[in-house]
Motif scaffolding. Structure first.
Motif, PDB file in Angstrom:
ATOM      1  N   ASN A  28       0.851  -1.192   0.000  1.00  0.00           N
ATOM      2  CA  ASN A  28       0.000   0.000   0.000  1.00  0.00           C
ATOM      3  C   ASN A  28       0.884   1.238   0.000  1.00  0.00           C
ATOM      4  OD1 ASN A  28      -2.411  -1.663   0.478  1.00  0.00           O
ATOM      5  ND2 ASN A  28      -1.544  -1.934   2.520  1.00  0.00           N
ATOM      6  N   PRO A  29       1.465   1.607  -1.119  1.00  0.00           N
ATOM      7  CA  PRO A  29       2.363   2.763  -1.131  1.00  0.00           C
ATOM      8  C   PRO A  29       1.613   4.058  -0.857  1.00  0.00           C
ATOM      9  CG  PRO A  29       1.958   1.984  -3.354  1.00  0.00           C
ATOM     10  CD  PRO A  29       1.315   0.996  -2.438  1.00  0.00           C
ATOM     11  N   ASP A  30       2.325   4.990  -0.198  1.00  0.00           N
ATOM     12  CA  ASP A  30       1.732   6.291   0.073  1.00  0.00           C
ATOM     13  C   ASP A  30       1.590   7.067  -1.225  1.00  0.00           C
ATOM     14  OD1 ASP A  30       1.619   5.795   2.739  1.00  0.00           O
ATOM     15  OD2 ASP A  30       3.544   6.721   3.186  1.00  0.00           O
ATOM     16  N   GLU A  31       0.417   7.646  -1.429  1.00  0.00           N
ATOM     17  CA  GLU A  31       0.189   8.439  -2.626  1.00  0.00           C
ATOM     18  C   GLU A  31       0.226   9.917  -2.253  1.00  0.00           C
ATOM     19  OE1 GLU A  31      -3.426   7.147  -4.395  1.00  0.00           O
ATOM     20  OE2 GLU A  31      -2.749   5.098  -4.686  1.00  0.00           O
ATOM     21  N   SER A  32       1.316  10.569  -2.585  1.00  0.00           N
ATOM     22  CA  SER A  32       1.459  11.973  -2.215  1.00  0.00           C
ATOM     23  C   SER A  32       0.978  12.875  -3.353  1.00  0.00           C
ATOM     24  CB  SER A  32       2.932  12.279  -1.908  1.00  0.00           C
ATOM     25  OG  SER A  32       3.729  11.930  -2.999  1.00  0.00           O
TER      26      SER A  32
END
Length: 34
Positions: A30-34
């Protein structure tokens, strides 16, 4: 070191490294979406 100290050291190492690996796996899935 006596047996209790070795067991507590192993428990502490598993807790720290298990948490670190769990965080890495969670971020990989679940990569952080910046």
């Amino acid at each position: 070191m006596d047996t209790a100290a070795v067991i507590m050291m192993i428990v502490a190492l598993v807790t720290v490294w298990g948490g670190l690996i769990g965080a890495i796996v969670h971020l990989a899935r679940n990569p952080d979406e910046s």
